[in-house]
Design a protein around this motif. Structure first.
Motif, PDB file in Angstrom:
ATOM      1  N   LYS A   1      51.937  40.183  44.046  1.00 12.96           N
ATOM      2  CA  LYS A   1      52.806  41.020  43.217  1.00 12.96           C
ATOM      3  C   LYS A   1      52.385  42.492  43.286  1.00 12.96           C
ATOM      4  O   LYS A   1      53.221  43.379  43.424  1.00 12.96           O
ATOM      5  N   ALA A   2      51.084  42.748  43.191  1.00 12.61           N
ATOM      6  CA  ALA A   2      50.607  44.135  43.090  1.00 12.61           C
ATOM      7  C   ALA A   2      50.610  44.856  44.437  1.00 12.61           C
ATOM      8  O   ALA A   2      51.090  45.996  44.547  1.00 12.61           O
ATOM      9  N   GLN A   3      50.057  44.231  45.454  1.00  7.78           N
ATOM     10  CA  GLN A   3      50.039  44.788  46.823  1.00  7.78           C
ATOM     11  C   GLN A   3      49.395  46.171  46.924  1.00  7.78           C
ATOM     12  O   GLN A   3      49.679  46.900  47.878  1.00  7.78           O
ATOM     13  N   ASP A   4      48.577  46.585  45.947  1.00  5.98           N
ATOM     14  CA  ASP A   4      47.929  47.894  46.077  1.00  5.98           C
ATOM     15  C   ASP A   4      46.409  47.777  46.118  1.00  5.98           C
ATOM     16  O   ASP A   4      45.690  48.690  45.759  1.00  5.98           O
ATOM     17  N   PHE A   5      45.932  46.610  46.548  1.00  8.03           N
ATOM     18  CA  PHE A   5      44.495  46.411  46.782  1.00  8.03           C
ATOM     19  C   PHE A   5      44.372  45.257  47.769  1.00  8.03           C
ATOM     20  O   PHE A   5      45.363  44.591  48.079  1.00  8.03           O
ATOM     21  N   GLU A   6      43.164  45.052  48.270  1.00  3.97           N
ATOM     22  CA  GLU A   6      42.904  43.877  49.104  1.00  3.97           C
ATOM     23  C   GLU A   6      41.783  43.101  48.429  1.00  3.97           C
ATOM     24  O   GLU A   6      41.031  43.662  47.626  1.00  3.97           O
ATOM     25  N   MET A   7      41.669  41.827  48.727  1.00  2.13           N
ATOM     26  CA  MET A   7      40.595  41.048  48.084  1.00  2.13           C
ATOM     27  C   MET A   7      40.058  39.958  48.992  1.00  2.13           C
ATOM     28  O   MET A   7      40.727  39.493  49.917  1.00  2.13           O
ATOM     29  N   LEU A   8      38.813  39.595  48.690  1.00  6.83           N
ATOM     30  CA  LEU A   8      38.146  38.493  49.381  1.00  6.83           C
ATOM     31  C   LEU A   8      37.614  37.562  48.301  1.00  6.83           C
ATOM     32  O   LEU A   8      36.833  37.975  47.450  1.00  6.83           O
ATOM     33  N   LEU A   9      38.131  36.339  48.300  1.00  9.39           N
ATOM     34  CA  LEU A   9      37.719  35.362  47.291  1.00  9.39           C
ATOM     35  C   LEU A   9      36.794  34.339  47.933  1.00  9.39           C
ATOM     36  O   LEU A   9      37.034  33.931  49.076  1.00  9.39           O
ATOM     37  N   VAL A  10      35.760  33.929  47.214  1.00  2.00           N
ATOM     38  CA  VAL A  10      34.963  32.792  47.669  1.00  2.00           C
ATOM     39  C   VAL A  10      35.174  31.673  46.655  1.00  2.00           C
ATOM     40  O   VAL A  10      34.944  31.867  45.448  1.00  2.00           O
ATOM     41  N   THR A  11      35.665  30.536  47.135  1.00  2.00           N
ATOM     42  CA  THR A  11      35.992  29.444  46.211  1.00  2.00           C
ATOM     43  C   THR A  11      34.748  28.591  45.940  1.00  2.00           C
ATOM     44  O   THR A  11      33.806  28.565  46.742  1.00  2.00           O
ATOM     45  N   SER A  12      34.783  27.889  44.814  1.00  2.26           N
ATOM     46  CA  SER A  12      33.648  27.042  44.423  1.00  2.26           C
ATOM     47  C   SER A  12      33.360  25.975  45.473  1.00  2.26           C
ATOM     48  O   SER A  12      32.240  25.497  45.573  1.00  2.26           O
ATOM     49  N   ASP A  13      34.394  25.572  46.248  1.00  2.00           N
ATOM     50  CA  ASP A  13      34.134  24.553  47.263  1.00  2.00           C
ATOM     51  C   ASP A  13      33.813  25.154  48.635  1.00  2.00           C
ATOM     52  O   ASP A  13      33.832  24.462  49.651  1.00  2.00           O
ATOM     53  N   GLY A  14      33.513  26.468  48.667  1.00  2.00           N
ATOM     54  CA  GLY A  14      32.948  27.043  49.889  1.00  2.00           C
ATOM     55  C   GLY A  14      33.941  27.496  50.939  1.00  2.00           C
ATOM     56  O   GLY A  14      33.693  27.320  52.138  1.00  2.00           O
ATOM     57  N   THR A  15      35.063  28.078  50.527  1.00  2.00           N
ATOM     58  CA  THR A  15      36.011  28.656  51.479  1.00  2.00           C
ATOM     59  C   THR A  15      36.143  30.156  51.202  1.00  2.00           C
ATOM     60  O   THR A  15      36.104  30.568  50.036  1.00  2.00           O
ATOM     61  N   ILE A  16      36.301  30.937  52.259  1.00  2.00           N
ATOM     62  CA  ILE A  16      36.560  32.370  52.094  1.00  2.00           C
ATOM     63  C   ILE A  16      38.064  32.585  52.231  1.00  2.00           C
ATOM     64  O   ILE A  16      38.666  32.188  53.226  1.00  2.00           O
ATOM     65  N   LEU A  17      38.666  33.172  51.203  1.00  2.00           N
ATOM     66  CA  LEU A  17      40.091  33.505  51.251  1.00  2.00           C
ATOM     67  C   LEU A  17      40.203  35.015  51.341  1.00  2.00           C
ATOM     68  O   LEU A  17      39.631  35.738  50.512  1.00  2.00           O
ATOM     69  N   LEU A  18      40.957  35.481  52.316  1.00  2.00           N
ATOM     70  CA  LEU A  18      40.985  36.898  52.648  1.00  2.00           C
ATOM     71  C   LEU A  18      42.419  37.382  52.646  1.00  2.00           C
ATOM     72  O   LEU A  18      43.283  36.728  53.245  1.00  2.00           O
ATOM     73  N   THR A  19      42.723  38.497  51.996  1.00  2.00           N
ATOM     74  CA  THR A  19      44.095  38.988  52.082  1.00  2.00           C
ATOM     75  C   THR A  19      44.317  39.638  53.452  1.00  2.00           C
ATOM     76  O   THR A  19      43.373  40.136  54.076  1.00  2.00           O
ATOM     77  N   GLU A  20      45.577  39.606  53.835  1.00  2.00           N
ATOM     78  CA  GLU A  20      45.961  40.021  55.193  1.00  2.00           C
ATOM     79  C   GLU A  20      45.375  41.368  55.615  1.00  2.00           C
ATOM     80  O   GLU A  20      44.899  41.516  56.740  1.00  2.00           O
ATOM     81  N   GLY A  21      45.359  42.326  54.688  1.00  2.00           N
ATOM     82  CA  GLY A  21      44.901  43.675  55.016  1.00  2.00           C
ATOM     83  C   GLY A  21      43.427  43.767  55.378  1.00  2.00           C
ATOM     84  O   GLY A  21      42.976  44.798  55.882  1.00  2.00           O
ATOM     85  N   LEU A  22      42.646  42.726  55.114  1.00  2.00           N
ATOM     86  CA  LEU A  22      41.210  42.788  55.424  1.00  2.00           C
ATOM     87  C   LEU A  22      40.871  42.103  56.745  1.00  2.00           C
ATOM     88  O   LEU A  22      39.734  42.190  57.216  1.00  2.00           O
ATOM     89  N   GLU A  23      41.856  41.437  57.330  1.00  2.00           N
ATOM     90  CA  GLU A  23      41.593  40.616  58.509  1.00  2.00           C
ATOM     91  C   GLU A  23      40.875  41.391  59.619  1.00  2.00           C
ATOM     92  O   GLU A  23      39.913  40.907  60.199  1.00  2.00           O
ATOM     93  N   ASP A  24      41.343  42.627  59.861  1.00  2.00           N
ATOM     94  CA  ASP A  24      40.815  43.372  61.002  1.00  2.00           C
ATOM     95  C   ASP A  24      39.454  44.003  60.739  1.00  2.00           C
ATOM     96  O   ASP A  24      38.800  44.451  61.669  1.00  2.00           O
ATOM     97  N   CYS A  25      39.056  44.074  59.470  1.00  2.00           N
ATOM     98  CA  CYS A  25      37.762  44.741  59.213  1.00  2.00           C
ATOM     99  C   CYS A  25      36.700  43.737  58.787  1.00  2.00           C
ATOM    100  O   CYS A  25      35.623  44.113  58.366  1.00  2.00           O
ATOM    101  N   PHE A  26      36.979  42.445  58.936  1.00  2.00           N
ATOM    102  CA  PHE A  26      36.102  41.390  58.420  1.00  2.00           C
ATOM    103  C   PHE A  26      35.298  40.726  59.537  1.00  2.00           C
ATOM    104  O   PHE A  26      35.858  40.356  60.573  1.00  2.00           O
TER     105      PHE A  26
END
Ligand code: AMP
Ligand code: MG
Length: 339
Positions: free
Chosen positions: A300-325
């Motif tokens: 909804k917001a689309q004015d930031f990027e985020m990287l989430l680490v889930t309790s079960d050990g997965t990294i979730l990355l928003t599209e805008g961070l793909e190239d710098c990760f």
């Protein structure tokens, strides 16, 4: 004659160009403030002067914003017994953002949680698990919508207390960036207890390499984000926690709905954006919101990027961070696409 004045003018220009711009130097300093270790590094003509100004500003903001300083604006609001209190513009700026993010996060960020944080001992490093009865008594006073802001006053109910721990460091890093920019810095990076903010790129022109901590092994790095002119701010369950005598682990980011540590599928949230204050407020809010709501919030917001680490050990990355990760871990990575 014309030829001579041209030579004089050209000479003056050369003088201005060479004489007035002193060469840049890179300097750094460490300090302890706001209950955390901070590192500041800047490349500028008067790098040392800027570091001094920045350190003074950080200490000034700590005096104004810290709930544990008896003379801070926040302590005055908390001691006012329901009366309005005049606060400084810095305090008002942070409070306005706290209200805004409180609203967009559906109350996940709630600065009136302070009495509950105290019950857990998180503010005093004296941790214990509150009883359900203690929490039941405190939770009715947790409601950020009861905070009334005018141009320069704050008023909260007599039984409420506020704390800006979730976003004060982000505001502080913006304030340091302002000092550095005004001082002509084209390259700088600071870390306020792991909250990183940068101006430009590294002095050699390559992006800053910001490490994100592995929440499951905090002495290791999970990944690197290559950024320029960005704040990279993390909230994690590994930053402040304790284990009770039954072996349960409890951490410092609480769910205002329950009064217990937020346990909504995430162990860390890193927010990347241009404003430290916004990123810091969001990192705490998104941690509480949990995986699904955080995704919806970002879409909804689309004015930031985020990287989430889930309790079960997965990294979730928003599209805008793909190239710098760059992944340094063995955890699987999933990209969250724009809707
Ligand atoms: P951060 O490290 O930026 O996520 O901030 C966490 C700090 O914010 C905690 O140590 C508490 O002081 C405070 N806090 C914890 N939970 C919340 C919440 N849901 N809303 C607002 N502040 C919180
Ligand atoms: Mg935060």
């Amino acid at each position: 004659m014309q030829h001579r004045s041209f030579i004089i003018a050209a000479g003056l220009c050369m003088l201005l160009l060479t004489g007035c711009s002193a060469p840049s130097k890179t300097e750094s300093t460490d300090l302890f403030a706001m209950d955390t270790y901070m590192t500041l590094k800047v490349t500028a003509p008067d790098a040392e002067g800027l570091l001094q100004q920045a350190s003074d500003r950080i200490k000034g903001l700590e005096d104004t914003l810290s709930v544990t300083r008896p003379d801070s604006d926040i302590s005055k609001v908390n001691a006012a017994n329901g009366a309005p209190v005049t606060v400084q513009p810095d305090t008002m700026n942070v409070l306005q953002k706290a209200m805004q993010i409180g609203k967009v996060s559906g109350g996940a960020l709630d600065i009136t949680l302070y009495p509950v944080l105290k019950a857990w001992g998180f503010t005093t490093h004296d941790n214990h698990v509150p009883t359900p009865a203690e929490l039941d008594a405190l939770l009715p006073n947790v409601d950020y919508t009861q905070v009334q802001l005018s141009d320069d006053t704050v008023q909260i109910p007599a039984d409420a207390q506020i704390d800006l721990g979730a976003l004060a460091k982000g505001y502080t890093s913006d304030a340091v960036m302002d000092i550095f920019r005004e001082g002509g810095a084209q390259s700088a990076i600071i870390s306020l207890g792991g909250n990183v903010q940068a101006i430009g790129s590294r002095p050699d022109g390559t992006p800053w390499q910001v490490a994100v901590v592995d929440p499951f092994a905090p002495s290791e790095n999970l990944c690197i984000l290559a950024v320029e002119d960005r704040a990279v701010i993390t909230s994690g369950n590994y930053e402040r926690y304790f284990t009770d005598e039954d072996g349960n682990t409890w951490w410092h980011i609480l769910d205002p709905a329950t009064g217990y540590p937020a346990d909504n599928g995430l162990v860390s949230v890193t927010v990347v954006g241009t404003e430290g204050l916004y990123c810091d407020a969001l990192s705490t809010a998104l941690f509480v919101e949990g995986t699904e709501q955080a995704k919806a919030h970002w879409q909804k917001a689309q004015d930031f990027e985020m990287l989430l680490v889930t309790s079960d050990g997965t990294i979730l990355l928003t599209e805008g961070l793909e190239d710098c990760f760059t992944n340094l871990s063995s955890m699987p990575v999933e990209v969250i696409p724009r809707a």
